[in-house]
Enzyme design. Structure first.
Site, PDB file in Angstrom:
ATOM      1  N   GLY A   1      38.266 -34.455 -20.742  1.00 13.06           N
ATOM      2  CA  GLY A   1      37.619 -34.051 -19.493  1.00 13.06           C
ATOM      3  C   GLY A   1      37.935 -35.130 -18.470  1.00 13.06           C
ATOM      4  O   GLY A   1      37.364 -36.218 -18.505  1.00 13.06           O
ATOM      5  N   ALA A   2      38.905 -34.840 -17.597  1.00 11.32           N
ATOM      6  CA  ALA A   2      39.359 -35.851 -16.627  1.00 11.32           C
ATOM      7  C   ALA A   2      38.788 -35.552 -15.247  1.00 11.32           C
ATOM      8  O   ALA A   2      39.431 -35.775 -14.227  1.00 11.32           O
ATOM      9  CB  ALA A   2      40.887 -35.900 -16.593  1.00 11.32           C
ATOM     10  N   GLY A   3      37.563 -35.045 -15.210  1.00  9.76           N
ATOM     11  CA  GLY A   3      36.875 -34.773 -13.939  1.00  9.76           C
ATOM     12  C   GLY A   3      36.305 -36.061 -13.368  1.00  9.76           C
ATOM     13  O   GLY A   3      36.858 -37.147 -13.580  1.00  9.76           O
TER      14      GLY A   3
ATOM     15  N   GLY B   1      35.013 -38.558 -16.178  1.00  9.18           N
ATOM     16  CA  GLY B   1      36.152 -38.954 -17.015  1.00  9.18           C
ATOM     17  C   GLY B   1      37.098 -39.885 -16.273  1.00  9.18           C
ATOM     18  O   GLY B   1      37.511 -40.928 -16.792  1.00  9.18           O
TER      19      GLY B   1
ATOM     20  N   ARG C   1      26.644 -26.147 -13.920  1.00 13.34           N
ATOM     21  CA  ARG C   1      25.918 -24.885 -13.758  1.00 13.34           C
ATOM     22  C   ARG C   1      26.344 -24.231 -12.444  1.00 13.34           C
ATOM     23  O   ARG C   1      26.354 -24.866 -11.408  1.00 13.34           O
ATOM     24  CB  ARG C   1      24.415 -25.156 -13.769  1.00 13.34           C
TER      25      ARG C   1
ATOM     26  N   ASN D   1      26.766 -32.377 -20.713  1.00 11.65           N
ATOM     27  CA  ASN D   1      25.415 -31.807 -20.761  1.00 11.65           C
ATOM     28  C   ASN D   1      25.414 -30.393 -21.333  1.00 11.65           C
ATOM     29  O   ASN D   1      26.429 -29.730 -21.261  1.00 11.65           O
ATOM     30  CB  ASN D   1      24.844 -31.748 -19.338  1.00 11.65           C
TER      31      ASN D   1
ATOM     32  N   ARG E   1      19.017 -46.480 -13.791  1.00  9.57           N
ATOM     33  CA  ARG E   1      18.373 -45.926 -12.592  1.00  9.57           C
ATOM     34  C   ARG E   1      16.977 -46.523 -12.403  1.00  9.57           C
ATOM     35  O   ARG E   1      16.586 -46.905 -11.299  1.00  9.57           O
ATOM     36  CB  ARG E   1      18.297 -44.400 -12.723  1.00  9.57           C
TER      37      ARG E   1
ATOM     38  N   HIS F   1      17.452 -36.250 -22.626  1.00 10.23           N
ATOM     39  CA  HIS F   1      18.025 -36.448 -21.304  1.00 10.23           C
ATOM     40  C   HIS F   1      17.634 -35.269 -20.418  1.00 10.23           C
ATOM     41  O   HIS F   1      18.418 -34.393 -20.132  1.00 10.23           O
ATOM     42  CB  HIS F   1      19.543 -36.555 -21.415  1.00 10.23           C
TER      43      HIS F   1
HETATM   44  O1  TXD Z   1      23.861 -38.825 -18.475  1.00  9.67           O
HETATM   45  C1  TXD Z   1      24.719 -38.043 -18.767  1.00  9.67           C
HETATM   46  N1  TXD Z   1      25.018 -37.812 -20.031  1.00  9.67           N
HETATM   47  C2  TXD Z   1      25.496 -37.338 -17.722  1.00  9.67           C
HETATM   48  C3  TXD Z   1      26.159 -36.121 -18.084  1.00  9.67           C
HETATM   49  C4  TXD Z   1      25.700 -37.909 -16.437  1.00  9.67           C
HETATM   50  C5  TXD Z   1      26.572 -37.322 -15.567  1.00  9.67           C
HETATM   51  C6  TXD Z   1      27.333 -36.130 -15.885  1.00  9.67           C
HETATM   52  N2  TXD Z   1      26.887 -35.478 -17.085  1.00  9.67           N
HETATM   53  C7  TXD Z   1      27.666 -34.347 -17.582  1.00  9.67           C
HETATM   54  O2  TXD Z   1      28.973 -34.775 -17.892  1.00  9.67           O
HETATM   55  C8  TXD Z   1      27.851 -33.212 -16.599  1.00  9.67           C
HETATM   56  O3  TXD Z   1      26.723 -32.371 -16.574  1.00  9.67           O
HETATM   57  C9  TXD Z   1      29.053 -32.535 -17.198  1.00  9.67           C
HETATM   58  O4  TXD Z   1      28.671 -31.717 -18.298  1.00  9.67           O
HETATM   59  C10 TXD Z   1      29.887 -33.699 -17.742  1.00  9.67           C
HETATM   60  C11 TXD Z   1      31.045 -34.099 -16.853  1.00  9.67           C
HETATM   61  O5  TXD Z   1      30.581 -34.337 -15.549  1.00  9.67           O
HETATM   62  P1  TXD Z   1      31.647 -34.469 -14.340  1.00  9.67           P
HETATM   63  O6  TXD Z   1      30.897 -34.788 -13.122  1.00  9.67           O
HETATM   64  O7  TXD Z   1      32.778 -35.335 -14.753  1.00  9.67           O
HETATM   65  O8  TXD Z   1      32.157 -32.956 -14.256  1.00  9.67           O
HETATM   66  P2  TXD Z   1      33.567 -32.435 -13.749  1.00  9.67           P
HETATM   67  O9  TXD Z   1      34.098 -33.298 -12.661  1.00  9.67           O
HETATM   68  O10 TXD Z   1      33.396 -30.982 -13.525  1.00  9.67           O
HETATM   69  O11 TXD Z   1      34.538 -32.653 -15.004  1.00  9.67           O
HETATM   70  C12 TXD Z   1      34.504 -31.891 -16.158  1.00  9.67           C
HETATM   71  C13 TXD Z   1      35.930 -31.687 -16.597  1.00  9.67           C
HETATM   72  C14 TXD Z   1      36.756 -30.813 -15.616  1.00  9.67           C
HETATM   73  O12 TXD Z   1      37.882 -31.545 -15.155  1.00  9.67           O
HETATM   74  C15 TXD Z   1      37.175 -29.622 -16.462  1.00  9.67           C
HETATM   75  O13 TXD Z   1      38.474 -29.126 -16.140  1.00  9.67           O
HETATM   76  C16 TXD Z   1      37.135 -30.223 -17.868  1.00  9.67           C
HETATM   77  O14 TXD Z   1      35.963 -31.010 -17.866  1.00  9.67           O
HETATM   78  N3  TXD Z   1      37.097 -29.245 -18.937  1.00  9.67           N
HETATM   79  C17 TXD Z   1      37.744 -29.417 -20.100  1.00  9.67           C
HETATM   80  N4  TXD Z   1      38.519 -30.417 -20.529  1.00  9.67           N
HETATM   81  C18 TXD Z   1      39.066 -30.297 -21.759  1.00  9.67           C
HETATM   82  N5  TXD Z   1      38.861 -29.210 -22.560  1.00  9.67           N
HETATM   83  C19 TXD Z   1      38.085 -28.196 -22.167  1.00  9.67           C
HETATM   84  N6  TXD Z   1      37.891 -27.147 -22.957  1.00  9.67           N
HETATM   85  C20 TXD Z   1      37.496 -28.262 -20.874  1.00  9.67           C
HETATM   86  N7  TXD Z   1      36.699 -27.443 -20.162  1.00  9.67           N
HETATM   87  C21 TXD Z   1      36.460 -28.050 -18.984  1.00  9.67           C
END
Ligand code: TXD
Length: 310
Positions: A10-12, A15, A83, A121, A152, A176
């Site tokens: 997950g390189a969002g 990541g 969501r 999440n 926080r 969480h």
């Molecule tokens: O305290 C905590 N644990 C958290 C959790 C704090 C902040 C964010 N939290 C959760 O982490 C948030 O609710 C998300 O479920 C994740 C990732 O958050 P982010 O802000 O990085 O979300 P993004 O930018 O949408 O990145 C998610 C990436 C996106 O690039 C998708 O293309 C990728 O996940 N994605 C996948 N990668 C690989 N394989 C699969 N199947 C896949 N599906 C989506």
């Protein structure tokens, strides 16, 4: 010694920032994996091109498949969907369960000795999916939440008192979610209990803000959730593992009777080192704290009961 290998699935937002922090701290080589074509490759290349200015050495690979992740020391999983309008929490749970399952099926056989650090999440449930699908021992599947929630809490205390964050030590337990349990009784500023520095109503207000801190950021950003501090929290855990620091950090760990809870993931203080969760520290809780923790545990249990991966 060869460099350590950290894969980030997950390189969002979280990541990518985790990758940037990991390289800045020279924690090891990085593999970024995402389903979006070209995106992990582009971010990996961009990050590699920052090296000459930041003076770090690391191999950074971006990929849409899992081959380059083989033999990772740590795998961070941030993959998931946010969501969307009209989507219930249960819809999100089902969708992210599916994503987590497919990710772990690819990751686990290729890196059988890795420690999995789960970030996606709903966190407590995603940790359970990762443990069940990987078949890894409970010590090697751990979730990031408490480090962030605690940070926080510390940040808000620092803003309130105008003192260094460095001197603030705090603890947040539980799932969480909005039912997390910040513990003022275990919170100190330079060793001084917080109750001696702030009146009860200010402590209560800070506790409330901490519980809703994730939502506060979402309502400001509108299109996403927090990522600077989640990435920093993830790095604190990755560093503790790779450097065998044996830090005492609140993490989402598998409970097998600790605190009276069975077969669930929950936020508790742990000792984090090379082997992952090396110890779970049990605290004495008063009746009020126990009541809050039970409430938080009940909401986690309810979510776990909806998982299809058994
Ligand atoms: O305290 C905590 N644990 C958290 C959790 C704090 C902040 C964010 N939290 C959760 O982490 C948030 O609710 C998300 O479920 C994740 C990732 O958050 P982010 O802000 O990085 O979300 P993004 O930018 O949408 O990145 C998610 C990436 C996106 O690039 C998708 O293309 C990728 O996940 N994605 C996948 N990668 C690989 N394989 C699969 N199947 C896949 N599906 C989506």
């Amino acid at each position: 010694m060869a460099r350590r290998k950290i894969s980030i699935i997950g390189a969002g937002n979280v990541g990518a920032f985790t990758a940037a922090r990991a390289t800045a701290e020279e924690l090891g080589d990085i593999v970024l994996v995402d389903v979006v074509e070209g995106m992990p490759q582009g971010k990996a290349l961009d990050l590699a091109e920052s090296a000459p200015m930041l003076n770090f050495d690391a191999h950074i690979i971006g990929s849409n498949d899992y081959e380059p992740t083989a033999d990772s020391d740590v795998v961070v999983v941030t993959a998931g969907l946010p969501r969307k309008p009209g989507m219930s929490r249960d819809d999100l749970l089902a969708k992210n369960e599916e994503i987590m399952k497919s990710v772990i099926e690819q990751v686990a056989p290729r890196s059988p000795n890795a420690v999995l650090v789960i970030v996606s999440n709903p966190l407590d449930a995603m940790c359970m999916v990762a443990k069940r699908v990987s078949g890894f021992p409970k010590e090697r599947v751990v979730g990031m939440a408490g480090v962030l929630d605690t940070a926080r809490f510390r940040a808000f205390i620092s803003m309130e008192l105008d003192v260094s964050v460095e001197d603030i030590s705090a603890l947040v337990l539980g799932g969480h979610g909005d039912n997390m349990v910040p513990l003022p009784r275990y919170t100190t500023v330079g060793g001084i209990p917080i109750q001696m520095l702030l009146p009860p109503e200010r402590v209560a207000a800070i506790v409330d803000r901490t519980r809703q801190a994730g939502g506060e950021i979402v309502s400001l950003l509108k299109t996403g959730s927090a990522f600077f501090s989640p990435a920093a929290a993830t790095i604190a855990m990755v560093k503790a593992i790779l450097k065998d620091k044996k830090r005492i950090l609140p993490c989402c760990a598998y409970l097998d009777g600790e605190y009276g809870y069975h077969d669930m993931y929950f936020g508790v203080p742990v000792k984090l080192g090379t082997n992952g969760v090396e110890q779970i520290i049990e605290l004495e809780l008063n009746e009020e704290q126990r009541g809050r923790l039970d409430k938080s545990a009940a909401s986690v249990k309810e979510m776990l009961s909806k998982l299809t991966v058994k």
